[in-house]
Motif scaffolding. Structure first.
Motif, PDB file in Angstrom:
ATOM      1  N   ALA A  65      10.511  42.152  -2.240  1.00 41.71           N
ATOM      2  CA  ALA A  65       8.797  42.259  -2.086  1.00 41.71           C
ATOM      3  C   ALA A  65       8.358  43.555  -2.078  1.00 41.71           C
ATOM      4  CB  ALA A  65       8.436  41.832  -1.271  1.00 41.71           C
ATOM      5  N   LEU A  66       6.950  43.259  -3.234  1.00 45.33           N
ATOM      6  CA  LEU A  66       6.084  44.630  -3.410  1.00 45.33           C
ATOM      7  C   LEU A  66       5.453  44.907  -3.044  1.00 45.33           C
ATOM      8  CD1 LEU A  66       5.806  44.191  -7.618  1.00 45.33           C
ATOM      9  CD2 LEU A  66       7.368  45.586  -6.473  1.00 45.33           C
ATOM     10  N   SER A  67       4.517  43.706  -2.484  1.00 44.78           N
ATOM     11  CA  SER A  67       3.397  43.993  -1.392  1.00 44.78           C
ATOM     12  C   SER A  67       3.902  43.435  -0.571  1.00 44.78           C
ATOM     13  CB  SER A  67       1.836  43.803  -1.980  1.00 44.78           C
ATOM     14  OG  SER A  67       1.931  42.227  -1.935  1.00 44.78           O
ATOM     15  N   GLU A  68       3.360  43.969   1.098  1.00 46.09           N
ATOM     16  CA  GLU A  68       3.744  43.297   2.269  1.00 46.09           C
ATOM     17  C   GLU A  68       2.064  43.261   3.250  1.00 46.09           C
ATOM     18  OE1 GLU A  68       7.060  44.101   6.209  1.00 46.09           O
ATOM     19  OE2 GLU A  68       7.364  45.172   3.836  1.00 46.09           O
ATOM     20  N   ILE A 127       3.754  39.202  12.912  1.00 49.91           N
ATOM     21  CA  ILE A 127       3.946  37.242  11.903  1.00 49.91           C
ATOM     22  C   ILE A 127       3.998  38.588  10.435  1.00 49.91           C
ATOM     23  CG2 ILE A 127       2.803  36.217  10.100  1.00 49.91           C
ATOM     24  CD1 ILE A 127       1.241  35.380  12.657  1.00 49.91           C
ATOM     25  N   ASP A 128       4.745  39.071   9.571  1.00 54.76           N
ATOM     26  CA  ASP A 128       5.142  39.656   8.337  1.00 54.76           C
ATOM     27  C   ASP A 128       5.280  38.894   7.479  1.00 54.76           C
ATOM     28  OD1 ASP A 128       5.739  42.058   7.390  1.00 54.76           O
ATOM     29  OD2 ASP A 128       8.106  41.103   7.128  1.00 54.76           O
ATOM     30  N   CYS A 129       4.584  38.810   6.427  1.00 57.13           N
ATOM     31  CA  CYS A 129       4.041  38.106   4.785  1.00 57.13           C
ATOM     32  C   CYS A 129       4.716  39.333   4.049  1.00 57.13           C
ATOM     33  CB  CYS A 129       2.932  38.082   4.667  1.00 57.13           C
ATOM     34  SG  CYS A 129       2.603  36.662   5.849  1.00 57.13           S
ATOM     35  N   GLU A 130       5.160  38.723   2.882  1.00 53.75           N
ATOM     36  CA  GLU A 130       5.331  40.056   1.420  1.00 53.75           C
ATOM     37  C   GLU A 130       5.121  38.856   0.296  1.00 53.75           C
ATOM     38  OE1 GLU A 130       9.538  40.924   1.842  1.00 53.75           O
ATOM     39  OE2 GLU A 130       9.455  42.055   3.657  1.00 53.75           O
ATOM     40  N   HIS A 131       5.138  39.586  -0.722  1.00 51.48           N
ATOM     41  CA  HIS A 131       4.793  39.049  -2.208  1.00 51.48           C
ATOM     42  C   HIS A 131       5.106  39.612  -3.211  1.00 51.48           C
ATOM     43  CE1 HIS A 131       2.305  37.004  -5.573  1.00 51.48           C
ATOM     44  NE2 HIS A 131       1.920  36.272  -4.367  1.00 51.48           N
ATOM     45  N   PRO A 132       5.678  39.634  -4.496  1.00 49.12           N
ATOM     46  CA  PRO A 132       6.358  40.251  -5.236  1.00 49.12           C
ATOM     47  C   PRO A 132       4.892  40.746  -6.023  1.00 49.12           C
ATOM     48  CG  PRO A 132       6.331  37.736  -6.159  1.00 49.12           C
ATOM     49  CD  PRO A 132       6.130  37.801  -4.593  1.00 49.12           C
ATOM     50  N   GLN A 133       4.158  40.940  -5.959  1.00 49.64           N
ATOM     51  CA  GLN A 133       3.174  41.478  -6.842  1.00 49.64           C
ATOM     52  C   GLN A 133       2.301  42.487  -5.685  1.00 49.64           C
ATOM     53  OE1 GLN A 133      -0.144  38.970  -8.235  1.00 49.64           O
ATOM     54  NE2 GLN A 133       1.235  37.386  -8.933  1.00 49.64           N
ATOM     55  N   LYS A 134       2.145  43.670  -6.360  1.00 49.54           N
ATOM     56  CA  LYS A 134       1.658  45.159  -6.239  1.00 49.54           C
ATOM     57  C   LYS A 134       0.548  44.630  -5.525  1.00 49.54           C
ATOM     58  CE  LYS A 134       4.252  48.665  -8.444  1.00 49.54           C
ATOM     59  NZ  LYS A 134       4.229  49.783  -9.141  1.00 49.54           N
ATOM     60  N   ASN A 135       0.119  44.969  -4.703  1.00 46.01           N
ATOM     61  CA  ASN A 135      -1.608  44.770  -4.190  1.00 46.01           C
ATOM     62  C   ASN A 135      -1.982  43.441  -3.931  1.00 46.01           C
ATOM     63  OD1 ASN A 135      -2.153  47.932  -4.011  1.00 46.01           O
ATOM     64  ND2 ASN A 135      -2.295  47.812  -6.600  1.00 46.01           N
ATOM     65  N   TYR A 136      -0.527  42.589  -3.809  1.00 46.62           N
ATOM     66  CA  TYR A 136      -1.665  41.190  -3.363  1.00 46.62           C
ATOM     67  C   TYR A 136      -2.267  41.291  -2.781  1.00 46.62           C
ATOM     68  CZ  TYR A 136      -1.437  36.350  -2.495  1.00 46.62           C
ATOM     69  OH  TYR A 136      -1.298  35.154  -2.604  1.00 46.62           O
TER      70      TYR A 136
END
Length: 790
Positions: free
Chosen positions: A123-126, A141-150
């Motif tokens: 991922a890029l943002s967490e 609780i850990d959440c990740e997203h493939p976009q920066k600064n999401y």
């Protein structure tokens, strides 16, 4: 216009988030387990927040690690979403950092953060927030997203709120689960305690092993799965394992299964007994032992096998085992501990049962020969008589009463050990001649009996007698001594349910005595003549006590005199019975009956009292009578009570010391020399002399003559009879023996002047016999005392 749209959109998002939170709060009321709770958070809460990937980790306090317990994510193409790292330590990655600090972390570009650890799909943002309840970190609780600064502050705020609510609920659910687990443990502990108490009570109350095993299995099944269960007993001597209780697929097998020597060595049970340790196997471990050659596969392989050994005594050990054939049920260490406790209870129960059986066997069997004893024989006879009611006409029973000839002399001359070995060998020979249905019993000493049931032809008894005679025909080598066995046998028959066991014994006993009096190796059948003798015996037995109580007995007195000048030195008191209906009854008729029935004790004490009364009367009259001797049974020499009884007589009648003395016949063997010596020594303060009557009729007295403080020997009349033909070497030998032991000698049965003349030439000092005086009543005895013998 655009600003208003952004505000409206933000408000809509905020409203939607509040709706999610409210719905989440409401749903928390219906969620009861951790699994339901976490699944709901990932699928119904986090996904609605617009996050495309989310993983929830919970803390393992012992290992200080985070373990993945739930996840949510989108899939690309045909890939299935999965988490590569399902376990992370507190020192690793962003999630580990959040767990260790307890503070949330939002990162716009994870490529610039060295703590980031890429997963299968980087991922890029967490956004990572801790699950904290009362300052204790429960998870992350850990959440990740493939976009920066999401992720933004609103995301952080809503996820923190979710984390706060989830933490509180997690604590609540865990608290309830812990309470439930505690209650379950308490219930299980109470159940286990109750079961253990039941087993312990069962061990001490159960009197029959089969019912004990059945009840035990019922208790065990309430604690663990025991659909397949067995208890085996291993006998080291026979090298056989006997499966005494078997349950297969929940069904009891009633037949015992014995595993032979050939198969036994291949079993896990034998291996367990050999190493003397409990064994807990799963399928794989079981196979490993097979591969190692410890045992082989016997029967169907179990998914789980638990066996525990136990010991009963030096000869018998055992095993209790359970098997599970279900892949979903395996035994554990708790089950092993439980079965170990059970095995100890089984050991105690079996030991108690074997001890009880041994006691019962001892109570009903003779210790030396192993044969049935009198009690068991009588029970068998009673049952046999009852069975006559259902038997075919003409069916009857027979009782053979055996007395081994000359056994007493063998015992006396060669010793009790040789005598015992002789008895055992004879019994083995006779045992080989009788039927399996016959009862061979030892009645005592050298007397035995064989109870033959269901005789249809008296020739069967005759055949049995012939077999016994043939078996004993050849001499036996016993401890280097060549001994010939023979037996006198009496036979009595039982043909009616009205017969009595004790009567049958009496009849066979009477027939045996007739056989014995006819010579060695004879057989006699009970008949009417013997029946009359028995009746006379019974009449005498019934009348004896009446005679004592009603003064029917009288003492006659026969003088004892000096050989050289026929001066009276004392009297022997002899009993006479004046029966009110039968008239004079000979001592030869009633003394043996009194001995057999034990009435001789009371009769002797009665006669001693009569003699003491007469001594007291003569003493008051100033008559010089010397001493009075009374013949008593050897039964008195079995108890120190006799000492106090004689002391009481001396005190009661104020007797002069040494005036009342005791005679005992040589044939009345004294079995306990130590006790007999104590009794004689206990009478010494009264100066009571012990006279051995009928000396010479046997040789048993020679064995203990020098050990007992005997004072006087009486030479039996049978030796004196032969003096009419000249000197008797045996009389000379007895006199020499008496002189060496410093004993006085009285010659009994002097009936001729020739006998007296010969005795005057010997060292014999005293005599007694019809030549000078027969037994006489008191008045005549007093005349002798005053005027002497003529």
């Amino acid at each position: 216009m655009s600003k208003n749209l952004d505000t409206a959109f933000a408000l809509e998002v905020k409203t939607d988030q509040l709706h999610i939170i409210n719905q989440f709060s409401s749903s928390l009321m219906q969620l009861d387990t951790v699994e339901e709770l976490l699944e709901y958070v990932t699928s119904q809460v986090v996904s609605r927040l617009g996050f495309i990937e989310c993983v929830i980790f919970l803390v393992d306090d012992e290992s200080r690690t985070l373990r993945e317990v739930a996840s949510m994510g989108t899939t690309l193409a045909d890939d299935t979403y999965h988490i590569v790292r399902t376990e992370i330590s507190f020192e690793q990655g962003i999630t580990g950092y959040v767990a260790s600090t307890g503070k949330p972390l939002m990162i716009g570009d994870v490529t610039k953060d060295e703590r980031y650890i890429a997963d299968a799909r980087p991922a890029l943002s967490e956004l990572c927030v801790p699950l904290v309840y009362k300052e204790k970190v429960l998870g992350v609780i850990d959440c990740e997203h493939p976009q920066k600064n999401y992720f933004n502050d609103a995301h952080l705020e809503i996820l923190s709120t979710v984390a706060h609510l989830l933490s509180a609920k997690l604590n609540q659910v865990r608290t309830v689960e812990n309470l439930q687990q505690t209650v379950k443990q308490l219930n299980d502990a109470q159940k286990l305690e109750n079961c253990m108490l039941q087993i312990a009570n069962l061990t001490y109350q159960s009197s029959e092993l089969d019912s004990f095993f059945e009840s035990l299995h019922s208790i065990i099944t309430s604690l663990l799965r025991a659909d397949n269960f067995f208890i085996g007993l291993y006998d080291k001597q026979s090298d056989v394992l006997d499966l005494v209780y078997i349950i297969e697929e929940g069904v009891r097998s009633n037949a015992h299964t014995k595993i032979s020597k050939e198969l036994l060595k291949d079993t896990a049970s034998y291996y367990l007994l050999k190493i003397d340790k409990s064994l807990l196997f799963n399928k794989e471990a079981f196979q490993q032992h097979i591969d190692a050659g410890h045992f082989k596969m016997v029967g169907r392989q179990a998914e789980s096998w638990l066996g525990v050994p136990f010991k009963v005594n030096d000869r018998i050990s055992g095993v209790i085992a359970v098997q599970s054939y279900s892949k979903h049920y395996h035994y554990n260490e708790h089950d092993r501990a439980l079965l170990t406790y059970v095995s100890r209870q089984i050991s105690m129960a079996i030991d108690r049962q074997l001890s009880r059986q041994e006691l019962e066997h001892r109570a009903l069997h003779d210790e030396l020969t192993g044969l049935a004893n009198r009690s068991l024989l009588i029970e068998r006879i009673k049952h046999g008589i009852l069975r006559l009611a259902r038997a075919n006409k003409g069916t009857h029973h027979a009782l053979l009463y055996l007395d081994f000839d000359r056994f007493k002399s063998i015992n006396d001359s060669l010793g009790h050990e040789v005598g015992d070995h002789f008895l055992v060998k004879i019994c083995e020979l006779i045992q080989g001649t009788i039927r399996n249905t016959d009862t061979f019993a030892r009645l005592g000493g050298d007397e035995f009996a064989i109870f033959m049931e269901n005789i249809t032809d008296k020739q069967q008894v005759q055949d049995a007698l012939e077999r016994i005679k043939a078996a004993l025909a050849k001499p036996l080598n016993i401890d280097g001594h060549l001994l010939q066995a023979s037996t006198s046998i009496g036979v009595a028959f039982c043909e009616s349910t009205n017969d009595k066991a004790y009567k049958l014994l009496q009849h066979a006993d009477a027939a045996m005595y007739e056989a014995k009096s006819s010579g060695r190796g004879q057989v006699k059948l009970f008949n009417n003549t013997m029946r009359k003798k028995l009746k006379n015996h019974a009449d005498i037995e019934n009348d004896l006590q009446h005679g004592i109580e009603h003064n029917e007995f009288e003492l006659y007195y026969q003088p004892i005199f000096t050989i050289q000048d026929t001066q009276v030195v004392g009297f022997e008191a002899l009993v006479r019975w004046h029966h009110p209906t039968k008239g004079f009854v000979s001592p030869a008729d009633f003394i043996p009956v009194a001995e057999d029935t034990g009435q001789i004790i009371n009769l002797d004490l009665h006669l001693l009292d009569l003699a003491a009364q007469q001594i007291a009367n003569w003493t008051k009259q100033g008559l010089s009578f010397g001493r009075v001797t009374v013949n008593v049974s050897s039964r008195h020499f079995a108890s120190l009570d006799f000492v106090s009884q004689i002391h009481a007589l001396y005190a009661k009648h104020q007797l002069p010391l040494g005036s009342l003395c005791i005679e005992i016949t040589e044939s009345g063997l004294i079995g306990n020399l130590e006790l007999a010596t104590k009794i004689i020594e206990g009478l010494s303060p009264l100066e009571v002399k012990l006279c051995l009557d009928d000396f010479g009729t046997g040789y048993s007295a020679l064995g203990y003559l020098h050990q007992l403080p005997i004072h006087i020997l009486k030479i039996d009349k049978s030796f004196i009879d032969h003096l009419s033909k000249g000197q008797n070497p045996l009389v000379d030998a007895i006199l020499s023996l008496a002189q060496s032991l410093q004993l006085d000698v009285v010659a009994e049965g002097i009936e001729t002047n020739e006998q007296l003349a010969i005795l005057k030439q010997t060292q014999c000092k005293f005599g007694q016999g019809f030549l000078k005086a027969r037994p006489m009543p008191i008045s005549e005895a007093e005349n002798i005392i005053r005027n002497g013998l003529h």
